[in-house]
Design a protein around this motif. Structure first.
Motif, PDB file in Angstrom:
ATOM      1  N   GLU A  32       0.832  -1.181   0.036  1.00  0.00           N
ATOM      2  CA  GLU A  32      -0.037  -0.001  -0.049  1.00  0.00           C
ATOM      3  C   GLU A  32       0.797   1.402  -0.017  1.00  0.00           C
ATOM      4  O   GLU A  32       1.979   1.273   0.532  1.00  0.00           O
ATOM      5  N   CYS A  33       0.526   2.328  -0.880  1.00  0.00           N
ATOM      6  CA  CYS A  33       1.346   3.472  -0.834  1.00  0.00           C
ATOM      7  C   CYS A  33       0.945   4.424   0.077  1.00  0.00           C
ATOM      8  O   CYS A  33      -0.509   4.235   0.530  1.00  0.00           O
ATOM      9  N   SER A  34       1.570   5.484   0.458  1.00  0.00           N
ATOM     10  CA  SER A  34       0.995   6.529   1.412  1.00  0.00           C
ATOM     11  C   SER A  34      -0.004   7.184   0.858  1.00  0.00           C
ATOM     12  O   SER A  34      -0.688   7.917   1.585  1.00  0.00           O
ATOM     13  N   CYS A  35      -0.213   7.555  -0.468  1.00  0.00           N
ATOM     14  CA  CYS A  35      -1.470   8.042  -1.045  1.00  0.00           C
ATOM     15  C   CYS A  35      -2.769   7.494  -0.721  1.00  0.00           C
ATOM     16  O   CYS A  35      -3.785   7.799  -1.211  1.00  0.00           O
ATOM     17  N   GLY A  36      -2.699   6.094  -0.326  1.00  0.00           N
ATOM     18  CA  GLY A  36      -3.776   5.315  -0.100  1.00  0.00           C
ATOM     19  C   GLY A  36      -4.280   4.305  -1.129  1.00  0.00           C
ATOM     20  O   GLY A  36      -5.166   3.428  -1.065  1.00  0.00           O
ATOM     21  N   HIS A  37      -3.549   4.106  -2.049  1.00  0.00           N
ATOM     22  CA  HIS A  37      -3.630   3.361  -3.201  1.00  0.00           C
ATOM     23  C   HIS A  37      -3.007   1.955  -2.715  1.00  0.00           C
ATOM     24  O   HIS A  37      -1.870   1.818  -2.492  1.00  0.00           O
ATOM     25  N   VAL A  38      -3.904   0.999  -2.949  1.00  0.00           N
ATOM     26  CA  VAL A  38      -3.210  -0.354  -2.807  1.00  0.00           C
ATOM     27  C   VAL A  38      -2.493  -0.930  -4.182  1.00  0.00           C
ATOM     28  O   VAL A  38      -3.462  -1.307  -5.068  1.00  0.00           O
ATOM     29  N   VAL A  39      -1.490  -1.329  -4.024  1.00  0.00           N
ATOM     30  CA  VAL A  39      -0.779  -1.749  -5.115  1.00  0.00           C
ATOM     31  C   VAL A  39      -1.083  -3.386  -5.194  1.00  0.00           C
ATOM     32  O   VAL A  39      -1.294  -3.590  -6.512  1.00  0.00           O
ATOM     33  N   ALA A  40      -0.824  -4.230  -4.382  1.00  0.00           N
ATOM     34  CA  ALA A  40      -1.129  -5.469  -4.580  1.00  0.00           C
ATOM     35  C   ALA A  40      -1.556  -6.058  -3.002  1.00  0.00           C
ATOM     36  O   ALA A  40      -1.186  -5.561  -2.024  1.00  0.00           O
ATOM     37  N   ASP A  41      -2.452  -6.952  -3.273  1.00  0.00           N
ATOM     38  CA  ASP A  41      -3.048  -7.773  -2.012  1.00  0.00           C
ATOM     39  C   ASP A  41      -3.146  -9.281  -2.305  1.00  0.00           C
ATOM     40  O   ASP A  41      -4.072  -9.585  -2.971  1.00  0.00           O
ATOM     41  N   THR A  42      -2.159 -10.143  -1.976  1.00  0.00           N
ATOM     42  CA  THR A  42      -2.146 -11.582  -2.284  1.00  0.00           C
ATOM     43  C   THR A  42      -3.149 -12.308  -1.643  1.00  0.00           C
ATOM     44  O   THR A  42      -3.427 -13.367  -1.979  1.00  0.00           O
ATOM     45  N   LYS A  43      -3.892 -11.899  -0.633  1.00  0.00           N
ATOM     46  CA  LYS A  43      -4.962 -12.545   0.151  1.00  0.00           C
ATOM     47  C   LYS A  43      -6.307 -12.588  -0.726  1.00  0.00           C
ATOM     48  O   LYS A  43      -7.069 -13.567  -0.250  1.00  0.00           O
ATOM     49  N   LYS A  44      -6.507 -11.688  -1.432  1.00  0.00           N
ATOM     50  CA  LYS A  44      -7.683 -11.623  -2.610  1.00  0.00           C
ATOM     51  C   LYS A  44      -7.573 -12.720  -3.246  1.00  0.00           C
ATOM     52  O   LYS A  44      -6.763 -13.378  -4.019  1.00  0.00           O
ATOM     53  N   GLY A  45      -8.895 -13.556  -3.145  1.00  0.00           N
ATOM     54  CA  GLY A  45      -9.026 -14.611  -4.098  1.00  0.00           C
ATOM     55  C   GLY A  45      -8.653 -16.093  -3.557  1.00  0.00           C
ATOM     56  O   GLY A  45      -8.614 -17.236  -4.355  1.00  0.00           O
ATOM     57  N   VAL A  46      -7.997 -16.073  -2.340  1.00  0.00           N
ATOM     58  CA  VAL A  46      -7.494 -17.400  -1.804  1.00  0.00           C
ATOM     59  C   VAL A  46      -8.601 -18.050  -1.182  1.00  0.00           C
ATOM     60  O   VAL A  46      -9.527 -17.630  -0.502  1.00  0.00           O
ATOM     61  N   GLN A  47      -8.666 -19.336  -1.714  1.00  0.00           N
ATOM     62  CA  GLN A  47      -9.801 -20.190  -1.129  1.00  0.00           C
ATOM     63  C   GLN A  47      -9.553 -20.841   0.019  1.00  0.00           C
ATOM     64  O   GLN A  47      -8.492 -21.749   0.399  1.00  0.00           O
ATOM     65  N   VAL A  48     -10.145 -20.581   1.304  1.00  0.00           N
ATOM     66  CA  VAL A  48     -10.026 -21.138   2.479  1.00  0.00           C
ATOM     67  C   VAL A  48     -11.159 -21.929   2.969  1.00  0.00           C
ATOM     68  O   VAL A  48     -12.165 -21.472   2.900  1.00  0.00           O
ATOM     69  N   LYS A  49     -10.692 -22.983   3.186  1.00  0.00           N
ATOM     70  CA  LYS A  49     -11.927 -24.002   3.667  1.00  0.00           C
ATOM     71  C   LYS A  49     -11.723 -24.495   5.001  1.00  0.00           C
ATOM     72  O   LYS A  49     -10.757 -25.043   5.575  1.00  0.00           O
ATOM     73  N   GLU A  50     -12.760 -24.163   5.815  1.00  0.00           N
ATOM     74  CA  GLU A  50     -12.803 -24.679   7.266  1.00  0.00           C
ATOM     75  C   GLU A  50     -11.476 -23.979   8.101  1.00  0.00           C
ATOM     76  O   GLU A  50     -10.921 -24.775   8.868  1.00  0.00           O
ATOM     77  N   LYS A  51     -11.283 -22.787   7.672  1.00  0.00           N
ATOM     78  CA  LYS A  51     -10.276 -21.996   8.283  1.00  0.00           C
ATOM     79  C   LYS A  51      -8.807 -22.937   8.194  1.00  0.00           C
ATOM     80  O   LYS A  51      -8.081 -22.676   9.021  1.00  0.00           O
TER      81      LYS A  51
END
Length: 598
Positions: A121-140
């Motif tokens: 995340e940049c200081s301007c508030g823009h999120v450059v990358a987030d690797t947790k998005k789209g991760v499939q989690v089953k039963e924690k």
């Protein structure tokens, strides 16, 4: 003093290679000179005849259950790498934000066991990358930690192996209860897949019998010949876990399996807590009423697990609209008797369809070796210690040969009659006990292609060589020969020979057992959960192969190129027609049952 010759063989070899090289060079010169003239082109090579191999038993078995699927492209698969967090932070700090074009980005790491996700995340508030998005989690259960635990369970090392690996790789540590939670999720998924594979296998067996003609049926249910065998986690009679499986003889598919457990570690822990005074008896009773997932499903001796598993499997066969007509066992009749005593002695299918017992021909031959070795140990007072041992006596090598000849004789007369099978077996005994003074080859095969050297020589008009040149040659007393013949007579009764006429073996069951105990080794402590996982995984791999039984998709793990290559290589190894031949090459080298070799 003459000079010693050194490396004579090496010099001869080098001279031979040099001579061959000069001949090849001369041929090349002649061909080059002939090529300058207008010579006609050489004829095309003859077409190579296509040689289509017959599919192996593993390929036939898997083709009945699996369907052809398109393989994913290598470019569509991901690869994984391990990076240092400090290195990633340095890379992020040098990045330019696409929104403000400044290098003010920061990296924030989130850990879930060994799964690490980065948010840039940049200081301007823009999120450059987030690797947790789209991760499939089953039963924690996060994918990388699930994959690690899954691999360690397949290797049979458990939490100890996980702790070592994450410590040396400096990964994020997690506790044993977390490992148990992941292992329970993986075991539940493997059991679900095993149930699906077994259901498809039973449908494939039903379709196989429906396509055949003149198949016996009772009330619309097919009569299936099956092999059954049980195995234990520990050697001896002190095992807490046992596994039994039923395999169809025709298709060689596993139809059902049962895991027996004598202990429940949750109950054992609560009892210890009550003995130490940590909980009261009332609290223990309240907990016991709510304890629905108890692992202990068998109460009795370890030796009785095989019979209990057989009863459970034959009882469930009524739900699958199948009748396990033939019961092939390894000689232990306790499981067969338990099945016949079901429903107050009426059997699992009533009096109209009794279960028929058959024998594994390998185990019947093994009983001969066991009986002969026991005969050597039980010596009478009149016999000297060296009566059975020594040259031309009943040694261990001779017993191995006799056992092998017994087994091959059974295989030769499959589908004939009990009397023919007995004559073939007894011919090997009289052949081996023949001498020059007393040849006993009347029961041996006749003709020029006979395996008996004596009858073959007579058919060719030649003089037979001495009996002392045979691989197995006895020079025992008549009383000792009678004791050996008594063991042969006990194993060649009409009842025993009729059970061996189908020529069925339990090799498939033994193969399954080896797969199970590779995942759950016998020298390590185990739980009911691990034995369940090992049995479910082995059943899936056996019936449909490694690629089709891969748990990655069900566990929420994306397949990678290296994973697919490994599974395909394992399937190729499983389908190889030379695997069994190479494995038994050394075992059969000295036990050839060929013409002139017996």
């Amino acid at each position: 003093m003459p000079r010693p010759k050194k490396n004579v063989a090496l010099r001869r070899k080098c001279a031979k290679i040099a001579t061959k090289a000069s001949v090849v060079a001369a041929k090349r010169k002649r061909h080059a000179a002939a090529g300058s003239a207008d010579a006609p082109p050489p004829p095309p090579p003859p077409p190579v005849a296509s040689c289509s191999r017959e599919p192996t038993s593993a390929q036939k078995r898997k083709s009945l259950v699996t369907e052809q699927k398109e393989q994913p492209q290598a470019s569509e698969m991901k690869t994984r790498s391990i990076f240092c967090e400090e290195t990633l932070k340095e890379i992020v700090e040098s990045m330019l934000c696409p929104s403000c074009c400044q290098n003010n980005a920061t990296a924030k790491f989130t850990h879930h066991q060994i799964d690490t996700y980065i948010r840039v995340e940049c200081s301007c508030g823009h999120v450059v990358a987030d690797t947790k998005k789209g991760v499939q989690v089953k039963e924690k259960c996060y994918p990388m930690t699930t994959l690690l635990v899954y691999c360690m369970m397949i290797l049979g090392v458990g939490y100890v192996g996980v702790d070592k690996l994450i410590s040396f790789f400096s990964l994020h540590h997690f506790t044993r209860p977390t490992y148990v939670r992941y292992a329970r999720f993986i075991t539940k998924t493997a059991t679900y897949l095993a149930k699906s594979v077994l259901e498809k296998s039973r449908h494939a067996v039903s379709d196989h019998f429906a396509s055949k003609q003149d198949v016996e049926q009772v009330d619309g249910k097919f009569l299936v010949s099956t092999t059954f065998d049980g195995s234990w986690h520990k050697r001896g009679h002190k095992s807490n876990f046992g596994v039994g499986a039923v395999i169809d003889v025709d298709t060689r598919l596993i139809l059902d399996y049962e895991v027996c457990s004598k202990v429940c570690f949750k109950c054992h822990t609560k009892v210890k807590q009550m003995e130490r005074g940590e909980i009261t008896a009332t609290e223990y009773v309240v907990w016991l009423d709510k304890h629905d997932d108890c692992d202990a499903n068998y109460d009795g001796s370890s030796g009785g697990m095989e019979a209990a598993a057989a009863v459970a499997l034959w009882r469930r066969s009524r739900q699958y609209d199948m009748i396990y007509k033939t019961f092939v066992s390894d000689g232990d009749s306790s499981a067969f008797r338990s099945v016949c005593r079901m429903y107050q002695g009426a059997g699992p299918y009533g009096d109209q369809c009794p279960v028929v017992k058959a024998e594994c021909i390998n185990h019947v031959a093994k009983r001969l070796g066991t009986g002969l070795r026991a005969l050597k140990k039980t010596k009478s007072d009149a016999e000297k210690p060296a009566t059975w041992g020594g040259r031309h006596k009943l040694t261990d090598v001779v017993i191995d040969h006799l056992q092998f000849y017994f087994q091959v004789s059974l295989s030769r007369k499959v589908g004939t009659t009990a009397s023919e099978m007995r004559e073939e077996i007894m011919s090997t005994f009289f052949h081996c006990t023949s001498t020059d003074d007393n040849p006993q080859h009347d029961r041996c095969a006749k003709g020029e292609r006979s395996w008996c050297f004596y009858n073959r020589s007579i058919a060719l008009g030649q003089q037979p060589h001495s009996h002392t040149k045979m691989k197995v040659y006895f020079r025992l007393e008549e009383a000792q020969k009678r004791k050996i013949k008594a063991i042969y007579d006990r194993l060649t009764t009409d009842e025993m020979m009729n059970r061996c006429l189908q020529g069925i073996t339990q090799n498939r069951n033994e193969h399954l057992h080896s797969r199970i105990w590779k995942i759950c080794p016998k020298h390590r402590n185990a739980s009911k959960m691990l034995v369940d996982f090992a049995a479910a995984t082995a059943v899936c791999n056996y019936n449909v192969g490694y690629s089709e039984s891969n748990l990655a998709g069900l566990l929420g793990i994306e397949p990678t190129l290296s994973m697919e290559k490994y599974l395909q290589n394992m399937d190729k190894t499983m389908d190889s027609p030379f695997r069994r031949k190479m494995r038994n090459k050394n075992l059969r080298r000295d036990l050839e049952y060929a013409a002139g070799g017996f």
